[in-house]
Scaffold this motif. Structure first.
Motif, PDB file in Angstrom:
ATOM      1  N   ASP A 112      30.504  35.872 122.307  1.00 31.11           N
ATOM      2  CA  ASP A 112      30.577  37.400 122.133  1.00 31.11           C
ATOM      3  C   ASP A 112      32.023  37.747 122.215  1.00 31.11           C
ATOM      4  N   ASP A 113      32.863  37.087 122.529  1.00 28.33           N
ATOM      5  CA  ASP A 113      34.195  37.811 122.451  1.00 28.33           C
ATOM      6  C   ASP A 113      35.022  37.305 121.354  1.00 28.33           C
ATOM      7  N   LEU A 114      34.572  36.625 120.375  1.00 29.47           N
ATOM      8  CA  LEU A 114      35.481  36.278 119.310  1.00 29.47           C
ATOM      9  C   LEU A 114      35.025  37.366 118.302  1.00 29.47           C
ATOM     10  N   HIS A 115      36.154  38.178 117.895  1.00 29.13           N
ATOM     11  CA  HIS A 115      35.899  39.295 117.055  1.00 29.13           C
ATOM     12  C   HIS A 115      35.417  38.882 115.602  1.00 29.13           C
ATOM     13  N   PRO A 116      34.825  39.693 115.131  1.00 31.37           N
ATOM     14  CA  PRO A 116      34.252  39.249 113.580  1.00 31.37           C
ATOM     15  C   PRO A 116      35.391  39.237 112.638  1.00 31.37           C
ATOM     16  N   LEU A 117      36.528  39.929 112.861  1.00 30.61           N
ATOM     17  CA  LEU A 117      37.423  39.634 111.828  1.00 30.61           C
ATOM     18  C   LEU A 117      37.970  38.253 112.059  1.00 30.61           C
ATOM     19  N   GLU A 118      38.059  37.807 113.302  1.00 25.07           N
ATOM     20  CA  GLU A 118      38.624  36.421 113.514  1.00 25.07           C
ATOM     21  C   GLU A 118      37.652  35.442 112.986  1.00 25.07           C
ATOM     22  N   GLU A 119      36.500  35.626 112.882  1.00 20.94           N
ATOM     23  CA  GLU A 119      35.325  34.676 112.277  1.00 20.94           C
ATOM     24  C   GLU A 119      35.407  34.782 110.870  1.00 20.94           C
ATOM     25  N   ALA A 120      35.891  35.982 110.247  1.00 18.25           N
ATOM     26  CA  ALA A 120      35.987  36.249 108.821  1.00 18.25           C
ATOM     27  C   ALA A 120      37.263  35.426 108.461  1.00 18.25           C
ATOM     28  N   GLU A 168      42.733  48.157 112.264  1.00 14.34           N
ATOM     29  CA  GLU A 168      43.128  48.532 113.500  1.00 14.34           C
ATOM     30  C   GLU A 168      42.257  49.153 114.116  1.00 14.34           C
ATOM     31  N   ALA A 169      41.503  50.053 113.726  1.00  7.83           N
ATOM     32  CA  ALA A 169      40.374  50.670 114.508  1.00  7.83           C
ATOM     33  C   ALA A 169      39.280  49.804 114.870  1.00  7.83           C
ATOM     34  N   PHE A 170      39.062  48.962 113.852  1.00  4.26           N
ATOM     35  CA  PHE A 170      37.970  47.809 114.272  1.00  4.26           C
ATOM     36  C   PHE A 170      38.547  46.883 115.276  1.00  4.26           C
ATOM     37  N   LEU A 171      39.568  46.512 115.290  1.00 13.16           N
ATOM     38  CA  LEU A 171      40.175  45.648 116.210  1.00 13.16           C
ATOM     39  C   LEU A 171      40.306  46.236 117.813  1.00 13.16           C
ATOM     40  N   ASP A 172      40.215  47.727 117.598  1.00 19.41           N
ATOM     41  CA  ASP A 172      40.405  48.541 118.922  1.00 19.41           C
ATOM     42  C   ASP A 172      39.080  48.944 119.261  1.00 19.41           C
ATOM     43  N   ASP A 173      38.144  48.386 118.603  1.00 17.41           N
ATOM     44  CA  ASP A 173      36.470  48.721 119.007  1.00 17.41           C
ATOM     45  C   ASP A 173      36.258  49.842 118.888  1.00 17.41           C
ATOM     46  N   LYS A 174      36.932  50.821 117.903  1.00 16.03           N
ATOM     47  CA  LYS A 174      36.573  52.174 117.507  1.00 16.03           C
ATOM     48  C   LYS A 174      35.430  52.009 116.402  1.00 16.03           C
ATOM     49  N   LEU A 175      35.168  50.997 115.774  1.00 12.09           N
ATOM     50  CA  LEU A 175      34.152  50.657 114.924  1.00 12.09           C
ATOM     51  C   LEU A 175      33.491  49.408 115.044  1.00 12.09           C
ATOM     52  N   ASN A 176      32.158  49.549 114.882  1.00  8.35           N
ATOM     53  CA  ASN A 176      31.431  48.092 115.176  1.00  8.35           C
ATOM     54  C   ASN A 176      31.436  47.440 113.873  1.00  8.35           C
ATOM     55  N   ALA A 177      31.019  46.288 113.754  1.00  7.21           N
ATOM     56  CA  ALA A 177      30.998  45.512 112.703  1.00  7.21           C
ATOM     57  C   ALA A 177      30.075  46.014 111.602  1.00  7.21           C
ATOM     58  N   SER A 178      29.083  46.695 111.810  1.00 10.03           N
ATOM     59  CA  SER A 178      28.265  46.952 110.936  1.00 10.03           C
ATOM     60  C   SER A 178      28.680  48.154 110.097  1.00 10.03           C
ATOM     61  N   VAL A 179      29.346  49.387 110.690  1.00 12.54           N
ATOM     62  CA  VAL A 179      30.132  50.353 110.202  1.00 12.54           C
ATOM     63  C   VAL A 179      31.242  49.831 109.427  1.00 12.54           C
ATOM     64  N   LEU A 196      37.315  56.294 106.506  1.00 11.64           N
ATOM     65  CA  LEU A 196      37.350  56.101 108.054  1.00 11.64           C
ATOM     66  C   LEU A 196      37.625  57.411 108.832  1.00 11.64           C
ATOM     67  N   LYS A 197      38.500  58.051 108.230  1.00 11.16           N
ATOM     68  CA  LYS A 197      39.064  59.484 108.903  1.00 11.16           C
ATOM     69  C   LYS A 197      37.623  60.349 109.438  1.00 11.16           C
ATOM     70  N   ARG A 198      36.776  60.368 108.097  1.00 12.07           N
ATOM     71  CA  ARG A 198      35.555  61.227 108.677  1.00 12.07           C
ATOM     72  C   ARG A 198      34.505  60.529 109.481  1.00 12.07           C
ATOM     73  N   ILE A 199      34.321  59.059 109.324  1.00 13.09           N
ATOM     74  CA  ILE A 199      33.455  58.616 110.235  1.00 13.09           C
ATOM     75  C   ILE A 199      33.933  58.436 111.582  1.00 13.09           C
ATOM     76  N   LEU A 200      35.386  58.380 111.975  1.00 12.38           N
ATOM     77  CA  LEU A 200      35.880  58.477 113.297  1.00 12.38           C
ATOM     78  C   LEU A 200      35.652  59.730 113.869  1.00 12.38           C
ATOM     79  N   GLU A 201      35.976  61.045 112.992  1.00 14.87           N
ATOM     80  CA  GLU A 201      35.862  62.253 113.474  1.00 14.87           C
ATOM     81  C   GLU A 201      34.398  62.463 114.055  1.00 14.87           C
TER      82      GLU A 201
END
Length: 635
Positions: A112-120, A168-179, A196-201
């Motif tokens: 669970d703790d391996l980040h999807p970007l690391e998998e990619a 950066e937002a993805f690694l900081d868990d502000k986005l999930n893998a699907s989004v 990204l700006k609109r989705i995070l807002e």
């Protein structure tokens, strides 16, 4: 493709200092809290599961490098160092670079703790190994090896396309893998940043959900190729046919399973470039055929809405049943010679429209003997006789008929004349005052704000004429029966002047004038000012900011008074000051003692009959009342 043998082998204790971490380990981030927790466990129980080592490719005798490289178990190795253990239990195998990388990915991929970007990044190395390394030939082969679907691998690999802020937002868990996957499939980095700006807002401080993000991106960034204003099968300067493009949703159904209908373009820059190239070709063809080409402000001014045909014009690509019985569209009837036709670029709607002045269409149809003959006029009904037929038959004709004496106009007519005259006087004077203030103080910000909001509408000819008079420009005289061609010529002249203005101050002043012109040609403006019901209108807003609102109101009152005097004098002259004129004067004489000339029974308000009519009386007359309705003897 090599395979890894899994055989029973003895574990040995290896000094921690003889082990180097692996540079190919997919896991790049280590949570310190996890390391701390594991270190406490190792202090009490030691390492239960051995780590996996191989010979360090960077080591040779005497170079000072550790002889072993860590393949799996870097967290246990780090925790053992933190627990100050001298050794760690390990298995040592003879592994190639590719075998080590494969084991590392398989070891971590389901944790669970391996980040999807690391998998990619790990998956990409297996598909695109370095020179001399083994690798999987296809996604299908890799999917079969690791027990995942092709879609899962494609989605993971697409994450590598994320722009840096999204990563950066993805690694900081502000986005999930699907989004993150929705953003990653966008080919343009600027669009990714905007999305990204609109989705995070999001809404209420919470980022958009997957479903909301998908809907937002589909509406804002995907372009339906079925609605493209160009041939999607054609080859363009910027790119080939859309059918060969890998950036459309139909080319990657595994990445766009949320797009249920249509083939959507993801590259808006390419889409717009193809549209622009198509438009340029169409405009060149239009000019070659003799069309007038309008673009930008000129096009929007003539036709603010793509469905609103300007007065006096016809659609060039539709039949004209009001002018001809020929059922063909006008472009077919015109043929090769198409002078008078207007081709315009309606940028906001993404359309190219073709229209033609009715006068030009009528002229062409007449030359081809296709013009529908005008309908016969309806005969006027005979006048009603005032005498019996017999009396009319014996009545002697008048030997010398004298012209009828002019009759006094009604109060309603005179009131309307006064309003129009006062409006003309007020309009010019108010514009002169405001122009002087704007030339010294600068253009108010309020004028620019209002211009942006209101300039989409068309000015009437009368409003345009007022602006021309204020600037001293030559303009055709106002004419109710101007042809559409004459009006179009005047409009083109006005647009030409605007386009060629390079003085921002003058152009800004003109914008303010355009805002005020319609009001200053409307007689009701004076009534609104008198009734103090004028706040928020352009002229009043600008005058207030310039500090001359009171002077504008005074100009309105002065113009109304002067107009009343002028109209009265003209009426007296027209009547020749005869009995009718005397009757008019008597009707407006001062009230006799004990008599109230005009009274509002509902409110008690009165008017003596002299001077300007009050607002309550004007409103009543405008609603259909007569002056006589308010005449009343005092009790």
């Amino acid at each position: 493709m090599s395979t890894i043998e899994h055989k029973t082998e003895p574990a040995v204790y290896v000094p921690l200092g003889l082990i180097a971490p692996s540079p190919t380990n997919p896991r790049k981030r280590f949570k310190q809290a996890k390391i701390d927790e594991l270190a406490e466990s190792i202090k009490k129980h030691g390492v239960i599961q051995p780590v996996l080592l191989r010979r360090n490719p960077a080591w040779h005798d005497g170079n000072g490098q550790p002889p072993h490289e860590l393949v799996c178990g870097e967290r246990r190795w780090r925790a053992s160092k933190q627990a100050e253990k001298p050794t760690i239990l390990a298995l040592i195998r003879d592994l190639t670079d590719f075998e080590a990388l494969e084991i590392q990915l398989l070891e971590n991929i389901d944790r669970d703790d391996l980040h999807p970007l690391e998998e990619a990044e790990g998956l990409q190395k297996l598909l695109h190994p370095g020179e001399g390394m083994q690798g999987y030939a296809s996604v299908e082969e890799l999917a079969a090896k690791i027990g995942k679907s092709k879609r899962w691998i494609y989605l993971r690999l697409s994450l590598l396309n994320l722009c840096e802020p999204a990563r950066e937002a993805f690694l900081d868990d502000k986005l999930n893998a699907s989004v993150a996957g929705l953003i990653a499939r966008m080919p343009n980095e600027d669009q990714q940043r905007s999305a990204l700006k609109r989705i995070l807002e999001g809404f209420g401080g919470e980022p958009l959900s997957f479903r909301a993000s998908a809907e937002f991106l589909r509406k804002e960034f995907m372009l339906d190729l079925s609605l493209a204003p160009f041939d999607i099968r054609a080859v363009f300067q910027i790119a080939g046919p859309c059918s060969d493009c890998k950036k459309r949703s139909g080319a990657s159904p595994d990445l766009f399973d949320d797009v249920k209908q249509g083939d959507m373009c993801q590259d808006s820059a390419c889409f717009r470039a193809k549209q622009h190239e198509t438009w340029e070709l169409k405009f060149a063809e239009a000019e070659a055929a003799g069309h007038t080409v309008l673009r930008g402000v000129a096009a929007i001014t003539l036709m603010p809405k793509p469905t609103a045909l300007p007065n006096g014009h016809l659609w060039f690509d539709q039949p004209a049943p009001t002018l001809t019985a020929d059922k063909r569209i006008l472009s077919e009837i015109f043929g090769a010679k198409q002078r008078g036709v207007i081709t315009l670029e309606h940028g906001p709607s993404g359309q190219i429209l073709r229209i033609v002045p009715e006068t030009d269409a009528r002229k062409l149809l007449k030359s081809k003997n296709l013009l529908r003959p005008p309908a016969a006029p309806t005969p006027a009904p005979p006048p009603k006789p005032t005498l019996s037929d017999a009396a009319t038959a014996v009545q002697a004709p008048s030997s010398s008929a004298s012209p009828a004496a002019p009759q006094p106009r009604s109060e309603q007519t005179l009131a309307a004349m006064r309003g129009e005259r006062a409006c003309k006087l007020f309009g010019v004077r108010a514009q002169t005052l405001l122009l002087e203030r704007m030339n010294t103080q600068g253009l108010p910000l309020a004028a620019l704000r209002l211009a942006v909001a209101q300039l989409a509408g068309d000015l009437t000819y009368e409003a345009t004429a007022l602006i021309y008079r204020a600037h001293g420009w030559d303009i055709p005289p106002a004419n109710t029966f101007m042809s559409s061609a004459e009006r179009a010529k005047a409009e083109r002249d006005f647009l030409h002047r605007i386009v060629n203005m390079e003085d921002g101050r003058l152009l800004g002043t003109l914008l303010a004038q355009v805002l005020m012109a319609e009001e200053l040609t409307d007689p009701y403006t004076l009534e609104d000012i008198e009734a103090s019901n004028y706040d928020g209108e352009p002229t009043w807003t600008i005058a207030t900011e310039l500090g001359v609102a009171d002077q504008v109101a005074a100009l309105a009152a002065e113009a109304e008074k002067e107009a009343s005097s002028q109209i009265q004098a003209e009426e007296d002259e027209r009547l020749g000051k005869n009995a009718a004129g005397d009757a008019f004067a008597a009707a407006h004489a001062p009230a006799k003692p004990g008599q109230v000339k005009y009274r509002n029974a509902a409110t008690g308000e009165t008017w003596s009959g002299r001077g300007l009519q009050p607002a309550w009386l004007k409103a009543a007359i405008a609603a259909g009342a007569r002056l006589e309705d308010f005449t009343k003897e005092a009790a």
